[in-house]
Design a protein around this motif. Structure first.
Motif, PDB file in Angstrom:
ATOM      1  N   GLY A 195     -11.455  67.721  23.749  1.00 45.60           N
ATOM      2  CA  GLY A 195     -11.541  67.059  25.044  1.00 45.60           C
ATOM      3  C   GLY A 195     -10.578  65.899  25.176  1.00 45.60           C
ATOM      4  O   GLY A 195      -9.976  65.677  26.238  1.00 45.60           O
ATOM      5  N   TYR A 196     -10.398  65.148  24.103  1.00 47.47           N
ATOM      6  CA  TYR A 196      -9.464  64.016  24.123  1.00 47.47           C
ATOM      7  C   TYR A 196      -8.035  64.484  24.351  1.00 47.47           C
ATOM      8  O   TYR A 196      -7.332  63.988  25.239  1.00 47.47           O
ATOM      9  N   TYR A 197      -7.603  65.466  23.565  1.00 47.42           N
ATOM     10  CA  TYR A 197      -6.237  65.953  23.719  1.00 47.42           C
ATOM     11  C   TYR A 197      -6.050  66.754  25.000  1.00 47.42           C
ATOM     12  O   TYR A 197      -4.958  66.769  25.570  1.00 47.42           O
ATOM     13  N   LEU A 198      -7.106  67.404  25.483  1.00 45.71           N
ATOM     14  CA  LEU A 198      -7.014  68.106  26.756  1.00 45.71           C
ATOM     15  C   LEU A 198      -6.832  67.118  27.904  1.00 45.71           C
ATOM     16  O   LEU A 198      -6.059  67.370  28.832  1.00 45.71           O
ATOM     17  N   TYR A 199      -7.501  65.976  27.832  1.00 46.85           N
ATOM     18  CA  TYR A 199      -7.329  64.935  28.850  1.00 46.85           C
ATOM     19  C   TYR A 199      -5.889  64.420  28.850  1.00 46.85           C
ATOM     20  O   TYR A 199      -5.271  64.276  29.912  1.00 46.85           O
ATOM     21  N   ILE A 200      -5.346  64.156  27.670  1.00 49.30           N
ATOM     22  CA  ILE A 200      -3.958  63.686  27.586  1.00 49.30           C
ATOM     23  C   ILE A 200      -3.006  64.757  28.103  1.00 49.30           C
ATOM     24  O   ILE A 200      -2.049  64.458  28.829  1.00 49.30           O
ATOM     25  N   LEU A 201      -3.258  66.013  27.752  1.00 49.17           N
ATOM     26  CA  LEU A 201      -2.416  67.110  28.216  1.00 49.17           C
ATOM     27  C   LEU A 201      -2.460  67.233  29.742  1.00 49.17           C
ATOM     28  O   LEU A 201      -1.423  67.443  30.383  1.00 49.17           O
ATOM     29  N   LEU A 202      -3.631  67.097  30.335  1.00 52.74           N
ATOM     30  CA  LEU A 202      -3.733  67.162  31.792  1.00 52.74           C
ATOM     31  C   LEU A 202      -3.031  65.985  32.458  1.00 52.74           C
ATOM     32  O   LEU A 202      -2.412  66.139  33.514  1.00 52.74           O
ATOM     33  N   CYS A 203      -3.102  64.804  31.855  1.00 49.70           N
ATOM     34  CA  CYS A 203      -2.376  63.649  32.397  1.00 49.70           C
ATOM     35  C   CYS A 203      -0.869  63.860  32.323  1.00 49.70           C
ATOM     36  O   CYS A 203      -0.132  63.442  33.224  1.00 49.70           O
ATOM     37  N   ILE A 204      -0.394  64.511  31.273  1.00 52.41           N
ATOM     38  CA  ILE A 204       1.033  64.815  31.163  1.00 52.41           C
ATOM     39  C   ILE A 204       1.435  65.816  32.235  1.00 52.41           C
ATOM     40  O   ILE A 204       2.474  65.662  32.889  1.00 52.41           O
ATOM     41  N   LEU A 205       0.607  66.842  32.447  1.00 50.53           N
ATOM     42  CA  LEU A 205       0.930  67.857  33.442  1.00 50.53           C
ATOM     43  C   LEU A 205       0.866  67.315  34.863  1.00 50.53           C
ATOM     44  O   LEU A 205       1.567  67.806  35.743  1.00 50.53           O
ATOM     45  N   MET A 206       0.046  66.291  35.111  1.00 52.19           N
ATOM     46  CA  MET A 206      -0.034  65.671  36.430  1.00 52.19           C
ATOM     47  C   MET A 206       0.985  64.552  36.603  1.00 52.19           C
ATOM     48  O   MET A 206       0.978  63.870  37.621  1.00 52.19           O
ATOM     49  N   HIS A 207       1.841  64.335  35.593  1.00 48.43           N
ATOM     50  CA  HIS A 207       2.927  63.345  35.622  1.00 48.43           C
ATOM     51  C   HIS A 207       2.413  61.926  35.857  1.00 48.43           C
ATOM     52  O   HIS A 207       2.987  61.162  36.634  1.00 48.43           O
ATOM     53  N   ARG A 208       1.329  61.566  35.189  1.00 48.23           N
ATOM     54  CA  ARG A 208       0.850  60.190  35.258  1.00 48.23           C
ATOM     55  C   ARG A 208       1.741  59.314  34.392  1.00 48.23           C
ATOM     56  O   ARG A 208       2.202  59.729  33.332  1.00 48.23           O
ATOM     57  N   THR A 209       1.955  58.093  34.838  1.00 49.31           N
ATOM     58  CA  THR A 209       2.821  57.187  34.089  1.00 49.31           C
ATOM     59  C   THR A 209       2.128  56.766  32.806  1.00 49.31           C
ATOM     60  O   THR A 209       0.915  56.534  32.770  1.00 49.31           O
ATOM     61  N   GLY A 210       2.891  56.665  31.751  1.00 48.53           N
ATOM     62  CA  GLY A 210       2.368  56.239  30.464  1.00 48.53           C
ATOM     63  C   GLY A 210       1.984  57.373  29.529  1.00 48.53           C
ATOM     64  O   GLY A 210       1.611  57.121  28.395  1.00 48.53           O
ATOM     65  N   TYR A 211       2.020  58.599  29.991  1.00 49.33           N
ATOM     66  CA  TYR A 211       1.663  59.747  29.157  1.00 49.33           C
ATOM     67  C   TYR A 211       2.892  60.623  28.936  1.00 49.33           C
ATOM     68  O   TYR A 211       3.545  61.033  29.895  1.00 49.33           O
ATOM     69  N   ILE A 232       8.418  73.034  24.540  1.00 52.74           N
ATOM     70  CA  ILE A 232       6.986  72.847  24.765  1.00 52.74           C
ATOM     71  C   ILE A 232       6.234  73.339  23.524  1.00 52.74           C
ATOM     72  O   ILE A 232       6.437  74.462  23.078  1.00 52.74           O
ATOM     73  N   PRO A 233       5.332  72.516  22.964  1.00 53.67           N
ATOM     74  CA  PRO A 233       4.591  72.923  21.758  1.00 53.67           C
ATOM     75  C   PRO A 233       3.427  73.857  22.108  1.00 53.67           C
ATOM     76  O   PRO A 233       2.286  73.422  22.252  1.00 53.67           O
ATOM     77  N   TRP A 234       3.705  75.131  22.232  1.00 52.26           N
ATOM     78  CA  TRP A 234       2.685  76.094  22.645  1.00 52.26           C
ATOM     79  C   TRP A 234       1.575  76.230  21.621  1.00 52.26           C
ATOM     80  O   TRP A 234       0.418  76.441  21.988  1.00 52.26           O
ATOM     81  N   LYS A 235       1.888  76.136  20.325  1.00 52.28           N
ATOM     82  CA  LYS A 235       0.834  76.233  19.298  1.00 52.28           C
ATOM     83  C   LYS A 235      -0.160  75.089  19.430  1.00 52.28           C
ATOM     84  O   LYS A 235      -1.376  75.285  19.317  1.00 52.28           O
ATOM     85  N   THR A 236       0.352  73.893  19.663  1.00 53.54           N
ATOM     86  CA  THR A 236      -0.518  72.727  19.809  1.00 53.54           C
ATOM     87  C   THR A 236      -1.407  72.872  21.035  1.00 53.54           C
ATOM     88  O   THR A 236      -2.604  72.552  20.980  1.00 53.54           O
ATOM     89  N   ILE A 237      -0.850  73.345  22.136  1.00 53.01           N
ATOM     90  CA  ILE A 237      -1.636  73.542  23.355  1.00 53.01           C
ATOM     91  C   ILE A 237      -2.715  74.601  23.129  1.00 53.01           C
ATOM     92  O   ILE A 237      -3.865  74.445  23.567  1.00 53.01           O
ATOM     93  N   ALA A 238      -2.381  75.660  22.402  1.00 49.85           N
ATOM     94  CA  ALA A 238      -3.367  76.704  22.109  1.00 49.85           C
ATOM     95  C   ALA A 238      -4.488  76.155  21.218  1.00 49.85           C
ATOM     96  O   ALA A 238      -5.672  76.464  21.445  1.00 49.85           O
ATOM     97  N   ILE A 239      -4.150  75.342  20.230  1.00 54.43           N
ATOM     98  CA  ILE A 239      -5.177  74.767  19.348  1.00 54.43           C
ATOM     99  C   ILE A 239      -6.087  73.836  20.128  1.00 54.43           C
ATOM    100  O   ILE A 239      -7.312  73.823  19.932  1.00 54.43           O
TER     101      ILE A 239
END
Length: 127
Positions: free
Chosen positions: A102-118, A49-56
């Protein structure tokens, strides 16, 4: 359906027809094309898991939100219009940080919610 080992990926041009179809090579031929079907399947390797990227991403989003909130509070409290240069600077800095955050946070939340395509490949490694 995956092709079996007897299927070939070569095109037979001996017929001279320009139909653009691929034909199956004779199965009695011992010559192989050098491809193995397993090389087309992605390996099942779990990436860290890229923790540095998530922190940024979180710093960008939270920092932008704080800058825009401070600019709004300064704008509401500034009666004499003395600090309009600060308000403009805080608004610009807040917008420049909250948009990618906000853009990357949205993508990160979609990954954490296991949406298809992310996948985690959608987020650039920032650190």
């Amino acid at each position: 359906m995956l092709p079996n080992k007897s299927d070939s990926r070569r095109r037979l041009n001996a017929t001279g027809l320009s139909t653009g179809d691929y034909n199956k090579v004779n199965t009695d031929t011992t010559e192989t094309d050098g491809f193995v079907n397993e090389q087309w399947v992605a390996p099942n390797v779990e990436e860290p898991i890229p923790w540095k990227t998530i922190a940024i991403i979180l710093v960008l989003f939270v920092g932008g939100t704080i800058c825009i909130c401070c600019a709004t509070l300064d704008w509401l409290a500034d009666v004499n219009q003395d600090r309009s240069d600060r308000i403009g600077a805080l608004t610009i800095i807040g917008a420049l940080t909250i948009i990618p955050g906000g853009y990357y946070l949205y993508i990160l939340l979609c990954i954490l919610m296991h949406r298809t395509g992310y996948t985690m490949d959608d987020i650039r490694r920032l650190g």
